[in-house]
Scaffold this motif. Structure first.
Motif, mmCIF file in Angstrom:
data_model
loop_
_atom_site.group_PDB
_atom_site.id
_atom_site.type_symbol
_atom_site.label_atom_id
_atom_site.label_comp_id
_atom_site.label_asym_id
_atom_site.label_seq_id
_atom_site.Cartn_x
_atom_site.Cartn_y
_atom_site.Cartn_z
ATOM 1 N N GLU A 38 0.854 -1.192 0.000
ATOM 2 C CA GLU A 38 0.000 0.000 0.000
ATOM 3 C C GLU A 38 0.890 1.242 0.000
ATOM 4 O O GLU A 38 1.882 1.306 0.713
ATOM 5 C CB GLU A 38 -0.886 -0.027 1.244
ATOM 6 C CG GLU A 38 -1.892 1.086 1.284
ATOM 7 C CD GLU A 38 -2.803 0.956 2.484
ATOM 8 O OE1 GLU A 38 -2.337 1.226 3.609
ATOM 9 O OE2 GLU A 38 -3.963 0.576 2.287
ATOM 10 N N PRO A 39 0.553 2.246 -0.814
ATOM 11 C CA PRO A 39 1.392 3.446 -0.855
ATOM 12 C C PRO A 39 1.379 4.207 0.473
ATOM 13 O O PRO A 39 0.351 4.307 1.129
ATOM 14 C CB PRO A 39 0.774 4.286 -1.972
ATOM 15 C CG PRO A 39 -0.499 3.647 -2.342
ATOM 16 C CD PRO A 39 -0.574 2.299 -1.720
ATOM 17 N N ILE A 76 -1.282 4.925 -7.616
ATOM 18 C CA ILE A 76 -2.315 5.886 -7.227
ATOM 19 C C ILE A 76 -3.301 6.076 -8.390
ATOM 20 O O ILE A 76 -2.894 6.159 -9.545
ATOM 21 C CB ILE A 76 -1.698 7.267 -6.884
ATOM 22 C CG1 ILE A 76 -0.601 7.142 -5.827
ATOM 23 C CG2 ILE A 76 -2.777 8.259 -6.451
ATOM 24 C CD1 ILE A 76 -1.070 6.767 -4.444
ATOM 25 N N VAL A 77 -4.581 6.159 -8.057
ATOM 26 C CA VAL A 77 -5.627 6.504 -9.027
ATOM 27 C C VAL A 77 -6.088 7.919 -8.689
ATOM 28 O O VAL A 77 -6.451 8.200 -7.548
ATOM 29 C CB VAL A 77 -6.838 5.551 -8.923
ATOM 30 C CG1 VAL A 77 -7.973 6.018 -9.828
ATOM 31 C CG2 VAL A 77 -6.437 4.143 -9.255
ATOM 32 N N ILE A 92 -3.721 0.123 -5.196
ATOM 33 C CA ILE A 92 -3.492 -1.177 -4.581
ATOM 34 C C ILE A 92 -4.723 -1.526 -3.734
ATOM 35 O O ILE A 92 -5.034 -0.853 -2.760
ATOM 36 C CB ILE A 92 -2.223 -1.168 -3.701
ATOM 37 C CG1 ILE A 92 -1.033 -0.528 -4.426
ATOM 38 C CG2 ILE A 92 -1.918 -2.572 -3.197
ATOM 39 C CD1 ILE A 92 -0.691 -1.114 -5.776
ATOM 40 N N CYS A 93 -5.417 -2.561 -4.122
ATOM 41 C CA CYS A 93 -6.668 -2.935 -3.459
ATOM 42 C C CYS A 93 -6.410 -3.436 -2.038
ATOM 43 O O CYS A 93 -5.471 -4.206 -1.799
ATOM 44 C CB CYS A 93 -7.372 -4.010 -4.270
ATOM 45 S SG CYS A 93 -8.993 -4.448 -3.607
ATOM 46 N N SER A 94 -7.253 -3.038 -1.130
ATOM 47 C CA SER A 94 -7.124 -3.462 0.269
ATOM 48 C C SER A 94 -7.543 -4.919 0.480
ATOM 49 O O SER A 94 -7.318 -5.476 1.543
ATOM 50 C CB SER A 94 -7.954 -2.550 1.174
ATOM 51 O OG SER A 94 -9.329 -2.627 0.824
ATOM 52 N N VAL A 101 -7.160 -1.305 -9.027
ATOM 53 C CA VAL A 101 -8.241 -0.372 -8.702
ATOM 54 C C VAL A 101 -8.379 0.671 -9.812
ATOM 55 O O VAL A 101 -7.383 1.231 -10.277
ATOM 56 C CB VAL A 101 -8.004 0.299 -7.331
ATOM 57 C CG1 VAL A 101 -9.039 1.391 -7.066
ATOM 58 C CG2 VAL A 101 -8.037 -0.743 -6.220
ATOM 59 N N ARG A 102 -9.599 0.907 -10.218
ATOM 60 C CA ARG A 102 -9.952 1.900 -11.242
ATOM 61 C C ARG A 102 -11.079 2.770 -10.695
ATOM 62 O O ARG A 102 -11.775 2.374 -9.783
ATOM 63 C CB ARG A 102 -10.451 1.227 -12.524
ATOM 64 C CG ARG A 102 -9.640 0.078 -13.047
ATOM 65 C CD ARG A 102 -8.378 0.566 -13.737
ATOM 66 N NE ARG A 102 -7.700 -0.500 -14.452
ATOM 67 C CZ ARG A 102 -6.710 -1.220 -13.954
ATOM 68 N NH1 ARG A 102 -6.310 -1.027 -12.715
ATOM 69 N NH2 ARG A 102 -6.105 -2.149 -14.672
ATOM 70 N N PHE A 103 -11.300 3.931 -11.326
ATOM 71 C CA PHE A 103 -12.463 4.746 -11.005
ATOM 72 C C PHE A 103 -13.494 4.477 -12.086
ATOM 73 O O PHE A 103 -13.192 4.520 -13.275
ATOM 74 C CB PHE A 103 -12.104 6.234 -10.981
ATOM 75 C CG PHE A 103 -13.250 7.112 -10.565
ATOM 76 C CD1 PHE A 103 -13.553 7.272 -9.223
ATOM 77 C CD2 PHE A 103 -14.044 7.751 -11.502
ATOM 78 C CE1 PHE A 103 -14.619 8.074 -8.815
ATOM 79 C CE2 PHE A 103 -15.115 8.546 -11.110
ATOM 80 C CZ PHE A 103 -15.388 8.703 -9.771
ATOM 81 N N ILE A 104 -14.715 4.165 -11.661
ATOM 82 C CA ILE A 104 -15.791 3.942 -12.630
ATOM 83 C C ILE A 104 -16.960 4.855 -12.297
ATOM 84 O O ILE A 104 -17.127 5.283 -11.160
ATOM 85 C CB ILE A 104 -16.234 2.457 -12.676
ATOM 86 C CG1 ILE A 104 -16.770 1.990 -11.324
ATOM 87 C CG2 ILE A 104 -15.076 1.566 -13.126
ATOM 88 C CD1 ILE A 104 -17.374 0.588 -11.349
#
Length: 151
Positions: A38-39, A76-77, A92-94, A101-104
């Motif tokens: 995770e960042p 990062i998104v 990075i998915c939890s 992970v994307r933004f939809i």
């Protein structure tokens, strides 16, 4: 035969055979997933006039960026949500630390992981039962055409 008597007759072996697949259902044993940390320590800027940031000109647009040039992956998104605000979260998915992970734009704009279907609100709150772990989100600050993403 009564239910109680039937349950006693099938015994622990049958109970194990029925529940083991459920308990092991989302384990990574059968999958060869590449995982990422995770960042942390996030503090960088994006020039919104750059060609790389062009998708952020439109509501619902997003980009994936490296928070550190030394990284070999995008972590990062950054998205312009449907209301026009700039938001940022971990790529990075939890759930299982995959980089998917994307933004939809569904459901008013959410973060979605394509690995197992985890869905998160813009504040990182999980929206389905795939994980109880929130997605890490970051602060954003706009100064003219320069967007700062930070913790």
């Amino acid at each position: 035969m009564e239910r109680k008597q039937f349950l006693r007759s099938i015994g622990a072996g049958a109970a194990f055979a029925l529940t083991f697949p459920c308990l092991n259902g989302c384990s990574s044993d059968g999958e060869d997933l590449e995982t990422f940390p995770e960042p942390t320590g996030i503090d960088f800027t994006i020039d919104l006039t750059s060609s790389e940031a062009a998708p952020l000109a439109n509501n619902g647009g997003y980009i994936a960026v490296k928070s550190d040039p030394q990284l070999t992956y995008l972590d990062i998104v950054v998205a312009r949500n449907l209301e026009g605000d700039l938001v940022a979260a971990s790529k990075i998915c939890s759930h299982q630390q995959t980089e998917e992970v994307r933004f939809i734009t569904e459901d008013g704009g959410i973060f979605n992981c394509t690995t197992h279907g985890s869905r998160f609100a813009q504040d990182g709150t999980p929206l389905n039962s795939i994980t109880n772990n929130p997605l890490k989100v970051f602060n954003t600050e706009l100064n003219g055409e320069i967007l700062r993403v930070f913790e």
